[in-house]
Design a protein around this motif. Sequence first.
Motif, PDB file in Angstrom:
ATOM      1  N   GLU A 168      -0.691  14.381-109.621  1.00 37.77           N
ATOM      2  CA  GLU A 168      -1.493  15.382-108.911  1.00 37.77           C
ATOM      3  C   GLU A 168      -2.992  15.182-109.100  1.00 37.77           C
ATOM      4  O   GLU A 168      -3.783  15.947-108.582  1.00 37.77           O
ATOM      5  N   HIS A 169      -3.390  14.159-109.846  1.00 38.03           N
ATOM      6  CA  HIS A 169      -4.802  13.949-110.154  1.00 38.03           C
ATOM      7  C   HIS A 169      -5.399  12.842-109.297  1.00 38.03           C
ATOM      8  O   HIS A 169      -4.755  11.835-109.053  1.00 38.03           O
ATOM      9  N   PHE A 170      -6.636  13.051-108.868  1.00 33.45           N
ATOM     10  CA  PHE A 170      -7.381  12.028-108.165  1.00 33.45           C
ATOM     11  C   PHE A 170      -8.258  11.297-109.173  1.00 33.45           C
ATOM     12  O   PHE A 170      -8.955  11.916-109.966  1.00 33.45           O
ATOM     13  N   CYS A 171      -8.215   9.969-109.120  1.00 35.43           N
ATOM     14  CA  CYS A 171      -9.017   9.130-110.005  1.00 35.43           C
ATOM     15  C   CYS A 171      -9.928   8.275-109.137  1.00 35.43           C
ATOM     16  O   CYS A 171      -9.539   7.835-108.055  1.00 35.43           O
ATOM     17  N   LEU A 172     -11.136   8.046-109.634  1.00 35.44           N
ATOM     18  CA  LEU A 172     -12.104   7.256-108.881  1.00 35.44           C
ATOM     19  C   LEU A 172     -12.696   6.195-109.784  1.00 35.44           C
ATOM     20  O   LEU A 172     -13.318   6.521-110.799  1.00 35.44           O
ATOM     21  N   ASN A 173     -12.466   4.936-109.434  1.00 39.36           N
ATOM     22  CA  ASN A 173     -13.140   3.826-110.091  1.00 39.36           C
ATOM     23  C   ASN A 173     -14.418   3.591-109.313  1.00 39.36           C
ATOM     24  O   ASN A 173     -14.379   3.396-108.094  1.00 39.36           O
ATOM     25  N   ILE A 174     -15.550   3.632-110.007  1.00 36.36           N
ATOM     26  CA  ILE A 174     -16.840   3.489-109.343  1.00 36.36           C
ATOM     27  C   ILE A 174     -17.604   2.352-110.010  1.00 36.36           C
ATOM     28  O   ILE A 174     -17.586   2.229-111.229  1.00 36.36           O
ATOM     29  N   SER A 175     -18.227   1.511-109.218  1.00 35.97           N
ATOM     30  CA  SER A 175     -18.879   0.325-109.762  1.00 35.97           C
ATOM     31  C   SER A 175     -20.222   0.623-110.419  1.00 35.97           C
ATOM     32  O   SER A 175     -20.717  -0.184-111.195  1.00 35.97           O
ATOM     33  N   ALA A 176     -20.813   1.754-110.138  1.00 36.83           N
ATOM     34  CA  ALA A 176     -22.126   2.099-110.691  1.00 36.83           C
ATOM     35  C   ALA A 176     -22.022   2.450-112.174  1.00 36.83           C
ATOM     36  O   ALA A 176     -21.018   3.008-112.618  1.00 36.83           O
ATOM     37  N   PRO A 177     -23.068   2.145-112.937  1.00 38.56           N
ATOM     38  CA  PRO A 177     -23.064   2.507-114.358  1.00 38.56           C
ATOM     39  C   PRO A 177     -23.395   3.983-114.541  1.00 38.56           C
ATOM     40  O   PRO A 177     -24.086   4.580-113.707  1.00 38.56           O
ATOM     41  N   PRO A 178     -22.923   4.582-115.636  1.00 34.01           N
ATOM     42  CA  PRO A 178     -23.216   5.997-115.878  1.00 34.01           C
ATOM     43  C   PRO A 178     -24.585   6.197-116.538  1.00 34.01           C
ATOM     44  O   PRO A 178     -24.705   6.786-117.607  1.00 34.01           O
ATOM     45  N   VAL A 179     -25.622   5.690-115.895  1.00 36.58           N
ATOM     46  CA  VAL A 179     -26.973   5.746-116.456  1.00 36.58           C
ATOM     47  C   VAL A 179     -27.884   6.461-115.469  1.00 36.58           C
ATOM     48  O   VAL A 179     -27.937   6.104-114.289  1.00 36.58           O
ATOM     49  N   LYS A 180     -28.580   7.474-115.948  1.00 32.49           N
ATOM     50  CA  LYS A 180     -29.567   8.210-115.152  1.00 32.49           C
ATOM     51  C   LYS A 180     -29.023   8.719-113.818  1.00 32.49           C
ATOM     52  O   LYS A 180     -29.706   8.697-112.801  1.00 32.49           O
ATOM     53  N   GLY A 181     -27.760   9.129-113.796  1.00 30.99           N
ATOM     54  CA  GLY A 181     -27.178   9.726-112.604  1.00 30.99           C
ATOM     55  C   GLY A 181     -26.768   8.744-111.519  1.00 30.99           C
ATOM     56  O   GLY A 181     -26.401   9.156-110.423  1.00 30.99           O
ATOM     57  N   LYS A 182     -26.823   7.443-111.805  1.00 32.11           N
ATOM     58  CA  LYS A 182     -26.453   6.448-110.786  1.00 32.11           C
ATOM     59  C   LYS A 182     -24.993   6.578-110.372  1.00 32.11           C
ATOM     60  O   LYS A 182     -24.657   6.440-109.198  1.00 32.11           O
ATOM     61  N   ALA A 183     -24.113   6.839-111.316  1.00 26.34           N
ATOM     62  CA  ALA A 183     -22.693   6.999-110.986  1.00 26.34           C
ATOM     63  C   ALA A 183     -22.475   8.240-110.123  1.00 26.34           C
ATOM     64  O   ALA A 183     -21.691   8.207-109.171  1.00 26.34           O
ATOM     65  N   ASN A 184     -23.167   9.332-110.437  1.00 29.85           N
ATOM     66  CA  ASN A 184     -23.031  10.563-109.639  1.00 29.85           C
ATOM     67  C   ASN A 184     -23.479  10.337-108.203  1.00 29.85           C
ATOM     68  O   ASN A 184     -22.824  10.791-107.258  1.00 29.85           O
TER      69      ASN A 184
ATOM     70  N   LEU B  91     -12.612  19.904-105.728  1.00 36.35           N
ATOM     71  CA  LEU B  91     -11.985  18.627-106.047  1.00 36.35           C
ATOM     72  C   LEU B  91     -12.310  18.254-107.478  1.00 36.35           C
ATOM     73  O   LEU B  91     -13.477  18.245-107.869  1.00 36.35           O
ATOM     74  N   ILE B  92     -11.280  17.962-108.249  1.00 33.78           N
ATOM     75  CA  ILE B  92     -11.460  17.515-109.626  1.00 33.78           C
ATOM     76  C   ILE B  92     -11.134  16.026-109.667  1.00 33.78           C
ATOM     77  O   ILE B  92     -10.054  15.612-109.252  1.00 33.78           O
ATOM     78  N   LEU B  93     -12.104  15.237-110.121  1.00 34.51           N
ATOM     79  CA  LEU B  93     -11.958  13.789-110.167  1.00 34.51           C
ATOM     80  C   LEU B  93     -12.037  13.279-111.598  1.00 34.51           C
ATOM     81  O   LEU B  93     -12.871  13.737-112.374  1.00 34.51           O
ATOM     82  N   LEU B  94     -11.198  12.322-111.912  1.00 34.65           N
ATOM     83  CA  LEU B  94     -11.301  11.587-113.166  1.00 34.65           C
ATOM     84  C   LEU B  94     -12.051  10.305-112.829  1.00 34.65           C
ATOM     85  O   LEU B  94     -11.593   9.509-112.010  1.00 34.65           O
ATOM     86  N   ILE B  95     -13.202  10.082-113.460  1.00 33.91           N
ATOM     87  CA  ILE B  95     -14.095   8.989-113.096  1.00 33.91           C
ATOM     88  C   ILE B  95     -14.023   7.869-114.133  1.00 33.91           C
ATOM     89  O   ILE B  95     -14.028   8.121-115.337  1.00 33.91           O
ATOM     90  N   LYS B  96     -14.000   6.643-113.625  1.00 32.62           N
ATOM     91  CA  LYS B  96     -14.113   5.472-114.483  1.00 32.62           C
ATOM     92  C   LYS B  96     -15.279   4.633-113.956  1.00 32.62           C
ATOM     93  O   LYS B  96     -15.132   3.932-112.951  1.00 32.62           O
ATOM     94  N   PRO B  97     -16.450   4.715-114.605  1.00 29.74           N
ATOM     95  CA  PRO B  97     -17.616   3.951-114.134  1.00 29.74           C
ATOM     96  C   PRO B  97     -17.516   2.477-114.539  1.00 29.74           C
ATOM     97  O   PRO B  97     -16.644   2.074-115.295  1.00 29.74           O
ATOM     98  N   ASN B  98     -18.448   1.677-114.050  1.00 26.37           N
ATOM     99  CA  ASN B  98     -18.532   0.236-114.325  1.00 26.37           C
ATOM    100  C   ASN B  98     -17.270  -0.513-113.910  1.00 26.37           C
ATOM    101  O   ASN B  98     -16.898  -1.509-114.530  1.00 26.37           O
ATOM    102  N   ALA B  99     -16.614  -0.064-112.870  1.00 27.08           N
ATOM    103  CA  ALA B  99     -15.412  -0.740-112.381  1.00 27.08           C
ATOM    104  C   ALA B  99     -15.814  -1.925-111.497  1.00 27.08           C
ATOM    105  O   ALA B  99     -16.965  -2.051-111.088  1.00 27.08           O
ATOM    106  N   ARG B 100     -14.866  -2.778-111.211  1.00 27.58           N
ATOM    107  CA  ARG B 100     -15.146  -3.937-110.357  1.00 27.58           C
ATOM    108  C   ARG B 100     -15.412  -3.522-108.921  1.00 27.58           C
ATOM    109  O   ARG B 100     -16.210  -4.133-108.218  1.00 27.58           O
ATOM    110  N   GLU B 101     -14.682  -2.497-108.459  1.00 27.59           N
ATOM    111  CA  GLU B 101     -14.839  -2.033-107.086  1.00 27.59           C
ATOM    112  C   GLU B 101     -14.686  -0.520-107.035  1.00 27.59           C
ATOM    113  O   GLU B 101     -14.108   0.084-107.924  1.00 27.59           O
ATOM    114  N   ASN B 102     -15.215   0.063-105.973  1.00 29.38           N
ATOM    115  CA  ASN B 102     -15.040   1.493-105.752  1.00 29.38           C
ATOM    116  C   ASN B 102     -13.654   1.714-105.173  1.00 29.38           C
ATOM    117  O   ASN B 102     -13.311   1.132-104.143  1.00 29.38           O
TER     118      ASN B 102
END
Length: 123
Positions: free
Chosen positions: A58-74, A40-51
């Motif tokens: 054909e692309h899956f995108c994921l808005n994630i509320s976690a910040p991209p700091v120290k692996g928190k977003a992963n 699965l290939i995901l396009l990630i947008k961290p610091n979003a309002r909601e997951n």
Amino acid sequence: MVKFNKSKKKSGKIQKKDMNDIQKTLSLYQDEENPNLYNLILLIKPNARENRLFREGEHFCLNISAPPVKGKANIAIIKFLSAKLKISKSAIRIVRGHTASTKTLILEISNSSIEEVTQKLIK
């Protein structure tokens, strides 16, 4: 290391150039050697309002509320996909893009077709 064999060239293995073309067109595909593994290939947008997981073409995108700091977003990505697909967190691995906005993940899902996995993702 899992090898994804998507085209039948002279060597029988996928060429690096062909893999790039496949990744540009497909965001989810099944391993031919092990049908329980999905790439699965995901396009990630961290610091979003909601997951939120959605599809753009054909692309899956994921808005994630976690910040991209120290692996928190992963960690949040794995937790979100685990709940969405109803699989364990250990069945999801990030194999490429640990610090990038485009991530490649391997999902281990047994007894499911690619259509079923796609439906679970976009549901």
